[in-house]
Motif scaffolding. Sequence first.
Motif, PDB file in Angstrom:
ATOM      1  N   PRO A 133       0.637  -1.288   0.066  1.00  0.00           N
ATOM      2  CA  PRO A 133       0.397  -0.052  -0.316  1.00  0.00           C
ATOM      3  C   PRO A 133       0.809   1.289   0.106  1.00  0.00           C
ATOM      4  CG  PRO A 133      -0.588  -1.498   1.553  1.00  0.00           C
ATOM      5  CD  PRO A 133       0.266  -2.281   0.929  1.00  0.00           C
ATOM      6  N   CYS A 156      -8.572   5.159  -6.496  1.00  0.00           N
ATOM      7  CA  CYS A 156      -7.438   3.723  -5.845  1.00  0.00           C
ATOM      8  C   CYS A 156      -9.843   3.332  -5.101  1.00  0.00           C
ATOM      9  CB  CYS A 156      -6.964   4.478  -4.943  1.00  0.00           C
ATOM     10  SG  CYS A 156      -5.862   3.409  -3.557  1.00  0.00           S
ATOM     11  N   HIS A 181      -3.964   1.542  -1.255  1.00  0.00           N
ATOM     12  CA  HIS A 181      -4.148   0.243  -2.107  1.00  0.00           C
ATOM     13  C   HIS A 181      -4.647   0.573  -3.517  1.00  0.00           C
ATOM     14  CE1 HIS A 181      -4.243  -2.297   2.015  1.00  0.00           C
ATOM     15  NE2 HIS A 181      -4.787  -0.853   1.828  1.00  0.00           N
ATOM     16  N   SER A 183      -2.877  -1.092  -6.544  1.00  0.00           N
ATOM     17  CA  SER A 183      -3.203  -2.247  -6.870  1.00  0.00           C
ATOM     18  C   SER A 183      -1.729  -2.825  -7.909  1.00  0.00           C
ATOM     19  CB  SER A 183      -4.411  -3.085  -7.171  1.00  0.00           C
ATOM     20  OG  SER A 183      -4.184  -4.063  -8.089  1.00  0.00           O
TER      21      SER A 183
END
Length: 231
Positions: A133, A156, A181, A183
């Motif tokens: 993260p 996000c 986060h 990805s």
Amino acid sequence: MFSHEEIKKRVAEYAADYVEAGMTIGIGTGSTVYWLLQELGKRVQQGLHFKAVPTSRQTQTLATELGISLVDLNNVDQLVLTLDGADEVAPGLQLIKGGGGALLQEKIVAAASRQLIILADESKMVNVLGRFPLPVEVIPFGWKQVQKKIIQQLGCQLVELREKNGETFVSDHGHYILDCHFSQITDTPELNEAIHNIPGVVETGLFPNMADIAVVGYADGRITTTTSTLP
């Protein structure tokens, strides 16, 4: 095969060789830097003289205990190099940092250095940033507005206010940290700029095009150095 902690120690001992007598350097924060400080402390006892700018209270405290001479960044024109860890290292030495909460001072010190040398174990090496993260340091006032904008404007998936021991984590400078986060982060400079454009953001844990060398340790005992391809 070496354990995770043994790898960090070996990388730190290798990277300590970058520090030469008379240098003024930056020293980062984190679990690998802990071993770096231990090694540099030994070398100070053996007669190595250098000065260091710490990037956190944690580093400052340990360095002082080990007899490492510290200096305020405001009293330094430029640092020869900074040695620091990272949470993720992608091709081109793009970085995510800030898992320990010291990203603001880490980036200021890195920007004041002629070279940024990153210490990492093989688990930190990724093909694309984002599994870890992304930390974003924000002022406490209106942090939920920043959270909302990162989700709505930047897509996000999840933005969490960092906590420690059941309470909101507060940085050395009295700020909060949002763990974002994403990805996958494919354009580090673009996302860094976009987040900075949100009022209330102090700094991001993205270090775009800042690292010069990565010293990476592996379980089989290998230690490699990778140099940035940027001019």
